[in-house]
Motif scaffolding. Sequence first.
Motif, PDB file in Angstrom:
ATOM      1  N   ASP A 164       0.841  -1.192   0.000  1.00  0.00           N
ATOM      2  CA  ASP A 164       0.000   0.000   0.000  1.00  0.00           C
ATOM      3  C   ASP A 164       0.880   1.247   0.000  1.00  0.00           C
ATOM      4  O   ASP A 164       1.413   1.636   1.043  1.00  0.00           O
ATOM      5  CB  ASP A 164      -0.907  -0.015   1.235  1.00  0.00           C
ATOM      6  CG  ASP A 164      -1.816   1.195   1.300  1.00  0.00           C
ATOM      7  OD1 ASP A 164      -1.981   1.879   0.266  1.00  0.00           O
ATOM      8  OD2 ASP A 164      -2.368   1.453   2.381  1.00  0.00           O
ATOM      9  N   PRO A 165       1.060   1.893  -1.148  1.00  0.00           N
ATOM     10  CA  PRO A 165       1.903   3.094  -1.198  1.00  0.00           C
ATOM     11  C   PRO A 165       1.380   4.210  -0.307  1.00  0.00           C
ATOM     12  O   PRO A 165       2.157   5.069   0.133  1.00  0.00           O
ATOM     13  CB  PRO A 165       1.838   3.505  -2.679  1.00  0.00           C
ATOM     14  CG  PRO A 165       1.436   2.257  -3.409  1.00  0.00           C
ATOM     15  CD  PRO A 165       0.547   1.522  -2.473  1.00  0.00           C
ATOM     16  N   ALA A 166       0.077   4.202  -0.001  1.00  0.00           N
ATOM     17  CA  ALA A 166      -0.480   5.266   0.830  1.00  0.00           C
ATOM     18  C   ALA A 166      -0.105   5.100   2.295  1.00  0.00           C
ATOM     19  O   ALA A 166      -0.243   6.044   3.073  1.00  0.00           O
ATOM     20  CB  ALA A 166      -1.998   5.293   0.688  1.00  0.00           C
ATOM     21  N   ALA A 167       0.316   3.913   2.679  1.00  0.00           N
ATOM     22  CA  ALA A 167       0.699   3.665   4.069  1.00  0.00           C
ATOM     23  C   ALA A 167       2.209   3.497   4.125  1.00  0.00           C
ATOM     24  O   ALA A 167       2.745   2.449   3.800  1.00  0.00           O
ATOM     25  CB  ALA A 167       0.004   2.411   4.602  1.00  0.00           C
ATOM     26  N   THR A 168       2.886   4.547   4.513  1.00  0.00           N
ATOM     27  CA  THR A 168       4.349   4.527   4.546  1.00  0.00           C
ATOM     28  C   THR A 168       4.831   4.496   5.989  1.00  0.00           C
ATOM     29  O   THR A 168       4.123   4.936   6.906  1.00  0.00           O
ATOM     30  CB  THR A 168       4.893   5.773   3.830  1.00  0.00           C
ATOM     31  OG1 THR A 168       4.353   6.934   4.456  1.00  0.00           O
ATOM     32  CG2 THR A 168       4.535   5.769   2.360  1.00  0.00           C
ATOM     33  N   PRO A 169       6.076   4.055   6.234  1.00  0.00           N
ATOM     34  CA  PRO A 169       6.983   3.458   5.240  1.00  0.00           C
ATOM     35  C   PRO A 169       6.695   1.969   5.021  1.00  0.00           C
ATOM     36  O   PRO A 169       6.368   1.262   5.959  1.00  0.00           O
ATOM     37  CB  PRO A 169       8.356   3.653   5.886  1.00  0.00           C
ATOM     38  CG  PRO A 169       8.056   3.607   7.359  1.00  0.00           C
ATOM     39  CD  PRO A 169       6.695   4.212   7.556  1.00  0.00           C
TER      40      PRO A 169
ATOM     41  N   ALA B  35       0.528   1.178   8.509  1.00  0.00           N
ATOM     42  CA  ALA B  35       1.680   1.996   8.134  1.00  0.00           C
ATOM     43  C   ALA B  35       2.995   1.367   8.556  1.00  0.00           C
ATOM     44  O   ALA B  35       3.998   1.503   7.864  1.00  0.00           O
ATOM     45  CB  ALA B  35       1.539   3.396   8.738  1.00  0.00           C
ATOM     46  N   ARG B  36       3.041   0.696   9.682  1.00  0.00           N
ATOM     47  CA  ARG B  36       4.297   0.118  10.178  1.00  0.00           C
ATOM     48  C   ARG B  36       4.080  -1.375  10.414  1.00  0.00           C
ATOM     49  O   ARG B  36       4.019  -1.825  11.577  1.00  0.00           O
ATOM     50  CB  ARG B  36       4.723   0.816  11.477  1.00  0.00           C
ATOM     51  CG  ARG B  36       4.962   2.308  11.324  1.00  0.00           C
ATOM     52  CD  ARG B  36       5.371   2.943  12.644  1.00  0.00           C
ATOM     53  NE  ARG B  36       4.417   2.642  13.715  1.00  0.00           N
ATOM     54  CZ  ARG B  36       3.283   3.294  13.903  1.00  0.00           C
ATOM     55  NH1 ARG B  36       2.945   4.269  13.080  1.00  0.00           N
ATOM     56  NH2 ARG B  36       2.472   2.969  14.899  1.00  0.00           N
TER      57      ARG B  36
END
Length: 224
Positions: A90-95, A149-150
């Motif tokens: 998911d590019p929206a949830a970084t890193p 996200a993590r």
Amino acid sequence: MSAAGPPDPADEPGSPHTGRRRQRWVAGSHRWQSLIAAVVTAVVAAVAAIVVAVISRPPPPPPTPDPQQTIADGGSGTVVTTRLARQYADPAATPAGVAVYFEGTVSGLDPGWTVIALVRRANERSGWPVALADVDRSRGTWKATVHVARPRFPLEMATGVVLMSAYGEDSAASASGTSKPRATPGPTGAATPQGLLEALRRDGPEAEGVEISSPFRPVPTTAP
């Protein structure tokens, strides 16, 4: 030609030998009758014991529910089923975040309740990734995407329901899709959907008004 000999004394009607044979036969007959009566009595007693055991046997325990379809309270016995769950990049949830996509069905969902999807990171019990599901009440279906996200793998997932009014949401408005905050906040002080999400992310399955409908289990890794 010799004359016939006298009859055997044992064959004569009045012979004492004949009486003794009759007595032995009668005694043997009585023994067989007693044996047969004892066998019949034993069989009847055994059958009676079996009937009593069957009648007094307690009912079997209910079957263990399938983890894919378990019951949450939801106000009146809501059934939440997860038919599909997949994680993908998911590019929206970084890193290096991932998203977990859910699809399922729901029945018996009372007004004011909605479906939630939660993800648990490995060795972590705080900062819960969670999403409020998009519920189609007319069709009895729901879907949700949880952004992580993590991620700490392996990820685990669970589904459940939450009472919106516990967070200041008007029950009737929530059911109609026109949710508005109540004038008086809920017990946590939250009065908006964002406040509900914040409470869910902080407390996860222990949040106010939450009922978990399935145990946590690994998230499949194949993309949808």
